[in-house]
Scaffold this motif. Structure first.
Motif, PDB file in Angstrom:
ATOM      1  N   LEU A  73      16.992  33.221 -26.355  1.00  0.00           N
ATOM      2  CA  LEU A  73      18.091  32.306 -26.063  1.00  0.00           C
ATOM      3  C   LEU A  73      17.646  31.194 -25.117  1.00  0.00           C
ATOM      4  CD1 LEU A  73      21.065  31.666 -26.508  1.00  0.00           C
ATOM      5  CD2 LEU A  73      21.600  33.167 -24.593  1.00  0.00           C
ATOM      6  N   ALA A  74      16.838  31.521 -24.118  1.00  0.00           N
ATOM      7  CA  ALA A  74      16.331  30.503 -23.183  1.00  0.00           C
ATOM      8  C   ALA A  74      15.483  29.472 -23.920  1.00  0.00           C
ATOM      9  CB  ALA A  74      15.521  31.173 -22.074  1.00  0.00           C
ATOM     10  N   TYR A  75      14.596  29.922 -24.789  1.00  0.00           N
ATOM     11  CA  TYR A  75      13.793  28.985 -25.575  1.00  0.00           C
ATOM     12  C   TYR A  75      14.680  28.142 -26.497  1.00  0.00           C
ATOM     13  CZ  TYR A  75       9.181  30.688 -24.259  1.00  0.00           C
ATOM     14  OH  TYR A  75       8.038  30.989 -23.572  1.00  0.00           O
ATOM     15  N   THR A  76      15.701  28.755 -27.050  1.00  0.00           N
ATOM     16  CA  THR A  76      16.587  28.048 -27.973  1.00  0.00           C
ATOM     17  C   THR A  76      17.375  26.970 -27.239  1.00  0.00           C
ATOM     18  OG1 THR A  76      16.724  30.023 -29.331  1.00  0.00           O
ATOM     19  CG2 THR A  76      18.417  28.360 -29.670  1.00  0.00           C
ATOM     20  N   LEU A  77      17.798  27.234 -26.029  1.00  0.00           N
ATOM     21  CA  LEU A  77      18.517  26.223 -25.249  1.00  0.00           C
ATOM     22  C   LEU A  77      17.637  25.000 -24.996  1.00  0.00           C
ATOM     23  CD1 LEU A  77      20.477  28.477 -22.734  1.00  0.00           C
ATOM     24  CD2 LEU A  77      21.382  27.227 -24.716  1.00  0.00           C
ATOM     25  N   LEU A  78      16.359  25.207 -24.794  1.00  0.00           N
ATOM     26  CA  LEU A  78      15.431  24.092 -24.643  1.00  0.00           C
ATOM     27  C   LEU A  78      15.373  23.265 -25.926  1.00  0.00           C
ATOM     28  CD1 LEU A  78      13.223  22.565 -23.067  1.00  0.00           C
ATOM     29  CD2 LEU A  78      11.594  24.213 -24.000  1.00  0.00           C
ATOM     30  N   ILE A  79      15.362  23.911 -27.063  1.00  0.00           N
ATOM     31  CA  ILE A  79      15.335  23.208 -28.348  1.00  0.00           C
ATOM     32  C   ILE A  79      16.626  22.418 -28.554  1.00  0.00           C
ATOM     33  CG2 ILE A  79      15.257  23.542 -30.856  1.00  0.00           C
ATOM     34  CD1 ILE A  79      12.569  23.835 -29.294  1.00  0.00           C
ATOM     35  N   VAL A  80      17.763  22.995 -28.174  1.00  0.00           N
ATOM     36  CA  VAL A  80      19.040  22.277 -28.274  1.00  0.00           C
ATOM     37  C   VAL A  80      18.981  21.003 -27.445  1.00  0.00           C
ATOM     38  CG1 VAL A  80      21.495  22.383 -27.682  1.00  0.00           C
ATOM     39  CG2 VAL A  80      20.410  24.319 -28.794  1.00  0.00           C
ATOM     40  N   LEU A  81      18.440  21.097 -26.263  1.00  0.00           N
ATOM     41  CA  LEU A  81      18.297  19.926 -25.399  1.00  0.00           C
ATOM     42  C   LEU A  81      17.435  18.853 -26.066  1.00  0.00           C
ATOM     43  CD1 LEU A  81      18.824  18.637 -22.605  1.00  0.00           C
ATOM     44  CD2 LEU A  81      16.743  19.758 -21.822  1.00  0.00           C
ATOM     45  N   LEU A  82      16.330  19.256 -26.686  1.00  0.00           N
ATOM     46  CA  LEU A  82      15.461  18.287 -27.360  1.00  0.00           C
ATOM     47  C   LEU A  82      16.163  17.615 -28.539  1.00  0.00           C
ATOM     48  CD1 LEU A  82      12.075  20.240 -27.330  1.00  0.00           C
ATOM     49  CD2 LEU A  82      12.715  18.275 -25.918  1.00  0.00           C
ATOM     50  N   VAL A  83      16.989  18.344 -29.257  1.00  0.00           N
ATOM     51  CA  VAL A  83      17.739  17.755 -30.371  1.00  0.00           C
ATOM     52  C   VAL A  83      18.814  16.823 -29.829  1.00  0.00           C
ATOM     53  CG1 VAL A  83      19.290  18.235 -32.306  1.00  0.00           C
ATOM     54  CG2 VAL A  83      17.238  19.616 -31.989  1.00  0.00           C
ATOM     55  N   LYS A  84      19.513  17.240 -28.802  1.00  0.00           N
ATOM     56  CA  LYS A  84      20.570  16.416 -28.208  1.00  0.00           C
ATOM     57  C   LYS A  84      20.013  15.115 -27.630  1.00  0.00           C
ATOM     58  CE  LYS A  84      24.383  18.757 -28.738  1.00  0.00           C
ATOM     59  NZ  LYS A  84      25.510  18.225 -29.468  1.00  0.00           N
ATOM     60  N   LEU A  85      18.800  15.153 -27.101  1.00  0.00           N
ATOM     61  CA  LEU A  85      18.160  13.948 -26.562  1.00  0.00           C
ATOM     62  C   LEU A  85      17.590  13.053 -27.658  1.00  0.00           C
ATOM     63  CD1 LEU A  85      16.329  15.457 -23.450  1.00  0.00           C
ATOM     64  CD2 LEU A  85      18.370  13.995 -23.463  1.00  0.00           C
ATOM     65  N   GLY A  86      17.607  13.521 -28.897  1.00  0.00           N
ATOM     66  CA  GLY A  86      17.100  12.736 -30.010  1.00  0.00           C
ATOM     67  C   GLY A  86      15.600  12.807 -30.193  1.00  0.00           C
ATOM     68  N   ILE A  87      14.949  13.701 -29.485  1.00  0.00           N
ATOM     69  CA  ILE A  87      13.504  13.858 -29.620  1.00  0.00           C
ATOM     70  C   ILE A  87      13.185  14.545 -30.943  1.00  0.00           C
ATOM     71  CG2 ILE A  87      11.462  14.955 -28.606  1.00  0.00           C
ATOM     72  CD1 ILE A  87      12.857  14.529 -25.855  1.00  0.00           C
ATOM     73  N   ILE A  88      14.017  15.508 -31.323  1.00  0.00           N
ATOM     74  CA  ILE A  88      13.883  16.172 -32.612  1.00  0.00           C
ATOM     75  C   ILE A  88      15.112  15.817 -33.433  1.00  0.00           C
ATOM     76  CG2 ILE A  88      13.758  18.390 -33.813  1.00  0.00           C
ATOM     77  CD1 ILE A  88      12.463  19.559 -31.292  1.00  0.00           C
ATOM     78  N   LYS A  89      14.883  15.295 -34.635  1.00  0.00           N
ATOM     79  CA  LYS A  89      15.994  14.915 -35.517  1.00  0.00           C
ATOM     80  C   LYS A  89      15.555  15.068 -36.970  1.00  0.00           C
ATOM     81  CE  LYS A  89      14.702  10.169 -34.497  1.00  0.00           C
ATOM     82  NZ  LYS A  89      15.121   8.932 -33.875  1.00  0.00           N
ATOM     83  N   PRO A  90      16.499  14.982 -37.917  1.00  0.00           N
ATOM     84  CA  PRO A  90      16.130  15.140 -39.325  1.00  0.00           C
ATOM     85  C   PRO A  90      15.120  14.088 -39.775  1.00  0.00           C
ATOM     86  CG  PRO A  90      18.505  15.213 -39.059  1.00  0.00           C
ATOM     87  CD  PRO A  90      17.931  14.813 -37.742  1.00  0.00           C
ATOM     88  N   LEU A  91      14.289  14.449 -40.722  1.00  0.00           N
ATOM     89  CA  LEU A  91      13.252  13.556 -41.221  1.00  0.00           C
ATOM     90  C   LEU A  91      13.831  12.233 -41.707  1.00  0.00           C
ATOM     91  CD1 LEU A  91      10.246  13.246 -41.843  1.00  0.00           C
ATOM     92  CD2 LEU A  91      10.662  14.277 -44.062  1.00  0.00           C
ATOM     93  N   GLN A  92      14.960  12.288 -42.396  1.00  0.00           N
ATOM     94  CA  GLN A  92      15.540  11.053 -42.920  1.00  0.00           C
ATOM     95  C   GLN A  92      15.952  10.109 -41.793  1.00  0.00           C
ATOM     96  OE1 GLN A  92      16.557  14.161 -43.711  1.00  0.00           O
ATOM     97  NE2 GLN A  92      18.780  14.376 -43.585  1.00  0.00           N
ATOM     98  N   ASP A  93      16.277  10.609 -40.602  1.00  0.00           N
ATOM     99  CA  ASP A  93      16.598   9.748 -39.473  1.00  0.00           C
ATOM    100  C   ASP A  93      15.349   9.057 -38.929  1.00  0.00           C
ATOM    101  OD1 ASP A  93      19.176  10.577 -39.793  1.00  0.00           O
ATOM    102  OD2 ASP A  93      19.292  11.728 -37.931  1.00  0.00           O
TER     103      ASP A  93
END
Length: 130
Positions: free
Chosen positions: A105-125
């Motif tokens: 869960l701790a690792y997953t929260l870090l990933i959520v943060l990266l998606v929310k910051l726009g660092i990780i997003k769908p390929l089409q974006d």
């Protein structure tokens, strides 16, 4: 002779499961970059093709699932690779599972943060700007 072959294959099977679990668990520095994130990204990207608003949910769910599955396989594999007497001494308990769940869960929260910051997003974006 049959029991020694069976013991050998039990240890081999347990070791193989433990190796797969190690590759999926977040216990190594390279795991996320080369294993879990690509698997989670691929799953999320495929789901976002059909349900565009589900990228974050699919990404987080896939990432979390790979981490938890890794820990469970690692524990079960190690237990299968050790002797029967050692197996009885160290069972995989609910407490162990909850600890693995908390770490994941701790690792997953870090990933959520990266998606929310726009660092990780769908390929089409990423390709929209090209």
């Amino acid at each position: 002779m049959k029991s020694s072959k069976k013991a050998y294959y039990d240890k081999l099977r347990g070791s193989t499961i433990a190796c797969i679990g190690f590759f999926l668990s977040p216990l190594s520095w390279w795991n996320d970059s080369y294993v879990n994130l690509p698997i989670a990204y691929l799953c999320a990207w495929l789901i976002s093709l059909f349900y565009p608003g589900m990228f974050l949910t699919a990404f987080v769910g896939s990432y979390f699932a790979t981490n938890v599955l890794g820990f469970v396989l690692l524990h079960k594999g190690i237990a299968g690779a050790v002797s029967k007497s050692a197996l009885l001494k160290t069972p995989y308990t609910v407490r162990n599972f909850l600890k693995d769940l908390a770490i994941s869960l701790a690792y997953t929260l870090l990933i959520v943060l990266l998606v929310k910051l726009g660092i990780i997003k769908p390929l089409q974006d990423y390709l929209k700007g090209v």
